[in-house]
Write an enzyme that holds these catalytic residues in place. Structure first.
Site, PDB file in Angstrom:
ATOM      1  CB  SER A  63     -36.695 -39.611  -2.378  1.00 15.93           C
ATOM      2  OG  SER A  63     -36.257 -40.090  -0.975  1.00 15.93           O
ATOM      3  NE  ARG A 154     -28.422 -38.441   2.995  1.00 15.69           N
ATOM      4  CZ  ARG A 154     -28.752 -37.289   3.200  1.00 15.69           C
ATOM      5  NH1 ARG A 154     -27.871 -36.525   3.787  1.00 15.69           N
ATOM      6  NH2 ARG A 154     -30.066 -36.832   3.267  1.00 15.69           N
ATOM      7  NE  ARG A 193     -32.767 -32.773  -0.911  1.00 16.55           N
ATOM      8  CZ  ARG A 193     -33.285 -33.997  -0.711  1.00 16.55           C
ATOM      9  NH1 ARG A 193     -33.237 -34.631  -1.910  1.00 16.55           N
ATOM     10  NH2 ARG A 193     -33.583 -34.712   0.388  1.00 16.55           N
TER      11      ARG A 193
END
Length: 531
Positions: A63, A154, A193
């Site tokens: 991302s 992940r 986050r």
């Protein structure tokens, strides 16, 4: 200045292209409206990984780099590639901040804590960098080394931490048993986050005070026990090593945080360094526990102004004349909109590392980019997003439609997080629901923005994820992919070039759609074929 037709860049985070398969949540979601768009408007398949986004060959996109390149109009050598080079040449051992940290530890006869995501995923970190610093510290004569490891699961397969840490233990043994694994934490806790301080609290306890937290005597046994209760690497509950009972972070110790990607390093690093950070005003933390003013904290890259330590191993060199900055200079009005999980991506990362929006947390009167505004939609407070695969997509669209009806904005950047964040849970069916939700929201936006307000939508992704939920071995896949991603442009008056398109060409293409000259800093050309 006002553009003839406004442009909306819709970024479907984690929306890639792959062959039909039971693990292709994008395909299986039956995204009817997306198929209509593809049949109606020009579209193409674009690169979003590896060298096309400044990463090593065949490295999956992510991302951060995806949003950087969507706004940059050029290829930017990314942190992973830079640090790989520094490690390969052993320049990392000569880095000024790292060497000064070694000197600090020796002078204070204290401990060096190596903290970070211990993974070869290459998205937030790579364990080669931590290992290189470990070896450099030994060469410098440091013998009191603590590993505060964060496990992944992940950006890698779900259960690789056992093997990674087994190899690390062997490396420690080969180096005369210098170093000890002092604590462990799944990234679910240590790399939150979204201000879920209850998660950060547990990771903090394992590292700093050893209070109200689990412990282990054998790290490999502890990991196996976690696996037995269906906690993969991401979800490993923080714990400290009983054989290092007094090895918690103390005054005069030093930490080198080896994550290079900022967004998931900010929260825990801010808690460790900044007494004015919001967590310390929160009941989760008490002032008496703060030791950030008594340690030396070094980050590999700049994370955020909320991380108050001045020690950055590789300071940033923000990009200039990115799309948002360039449009701002031209006096065009722009809006950024996303939910909390991705707000930094449509601001800090999209702006090439320039923090005009305070990592997306600025109020509109605090933004330092002229004519720019932000709508931050809260993310759902759920343990994992497969519990709410719609996330906040409907609420984002509701707010966006309000903004579109004002007819004020020349340019809008929108992020939908669903394909990525739900895809990361590994829940195939939930990810299909996530994709279907976005299909419905795109239809709503198209009706208002394109059909009623004569706007142009550029619909794309930053990287792949949801299109490969099951890997070639039949295992659950939670990580990003190297898949191509779609770029759909809702303008019937253009043709697109098909010569190896890449997402870094989106910015010059948007300028071309606006009939605005492309600045020299944008080294790539528009994808529009004018022949």
């Amino acid at each position: 200045m006002k553009v003839k037709r406004p442009v909306l860049l819709a970024i479907l985070d984690g929306w890639g292209i792959s062959e039909p398969d039971k693990g292709n949540a994008v395909d299986n979601a039956n995204m009817v409206f997306v198929e209509y768009l593809k049949k109606t408007y020009p579209w193409l398949k674009a690169h979003a990984s590896g060298k096309w986004v400044g990463l090593p060959e065949n490295q999956m996109g992510n991302s951060e780099v995806g949003h950087i390149h969507l706004g940059a109009g050029r290829i930017n050598l990314e942190s992973l590639a830079k640090l790989n080079h520094e490690t390969k040449t052993n320049n990392i051992a000569k880095n000024d901040e790292i060497v000064k940290t070694f000197e600090y530890v020796k002078k204070n006869n204290s401990a060096l804590h190596l903290m970070g995501l211990f993974s070869n995923g290459g998205v937030h970190s790579h364990f080669d960098h931590m290992i290189a610093i470990y070896k450099a510290a030994i060469d410098y004569g440091i013998t009191n080394i603590k590993f505060d490891l964060i496990t992944d699961g992940r950006d890698t397969k779900p259960k690789l931490a056992y093997d990674f840490i087994k190899d690390l233990l062997e490396l420690i043994k080969q180096n005369n048993n210098i170093g000890i694994i002092s604590s462990i934490s799944g990234r679910y806790y240590a790399m939150d986050r979204d201000k879920r301080f209850d998660r950060s609290r547990i990771a903090y306890n394992a590292i700093v005070n050893r209070n109200n937290v689990r412990s282990f005597t054998n790290i490999l046994d502890y990991i196996q026990q976690e696996y037995m209760i269906n906690h993969d690497d991401e979800m490993i509950i923080p714990a400290f090593n009983q054989d290092d009972l007094n090895g918690n972070l103390k005054a005069n110790d030093a930490i080198i945080m080896t994550n290079f990607r900022p967004d998931r390093a900010i929260q825990i690093s801010s808690i460790l360094t900044n007494k004015n950070y919001i967590a310390w005003q929160n009941e989760a933390f008490s002032d008496a526990e703060f030791i950030g003013d008594k340690i030396r904290f070094v980050s590999m890259m700049k994370y955020s102004d909320s991380v108050t330590s001045p020690h950055i191993a590789y300071p940033p060199k923000p990009l200039t004349n990115t799309l948002g900055q360039y449009l701002s200079q031209l006096g065009l009005k722009q809006l950024r909109i996303a939910e909390t999980e991705k707000i930094a991506h449509v601001t800090f990362f999209f702006d090439g590392g320039n923090d005009y929006f305070k990592n997306g947390l600025a109020k509109n009167d605090e933004i330092t980019l002229a004519n720019a505004y932000i709508d931050l939609i809260p993310s759902a407070k759920v343990a994992t997003y497969d519990l709410k695969p719609q996330m906040s997509a409907v609420e984002i669209t509701d707010k966006l439609l309000e903004e579109i009806k004002k007819d004020e904005f020349d340019f809008i950047v929108l992020n939908f997080a669903n394909c990525d964040m739900v895809g990361h849970t590994g829940n195939n069916k939930a990810t299909e629901i996530a994709c279907k939700t976005l299909d419905e929201q795109l239809k709503r936006i198209h009706e208002e923005f394109v059909l009623r307000h004569n706007g142009i939508m550029v619909i794309t992704a930053d990287h792949g994820n949801a299109e490969i939920m099951i890997d070639k071995d039949g295992q659950v896949n939670k990580k990003h992919t190297t898949s191509l991603v779609p770029i759909i442009i809702t303008d019937l008056n253009i043709k697109l070039k098909q010569n190896d398109p890449e997402i870094a060409k989106v910015a010059p293409t948007i300028l071309d759609l606006m009939n605005i000259e492309i600045p020299k800093e944008m080294e790539l050309e528009s994808m529009i074929d004018h022949n």
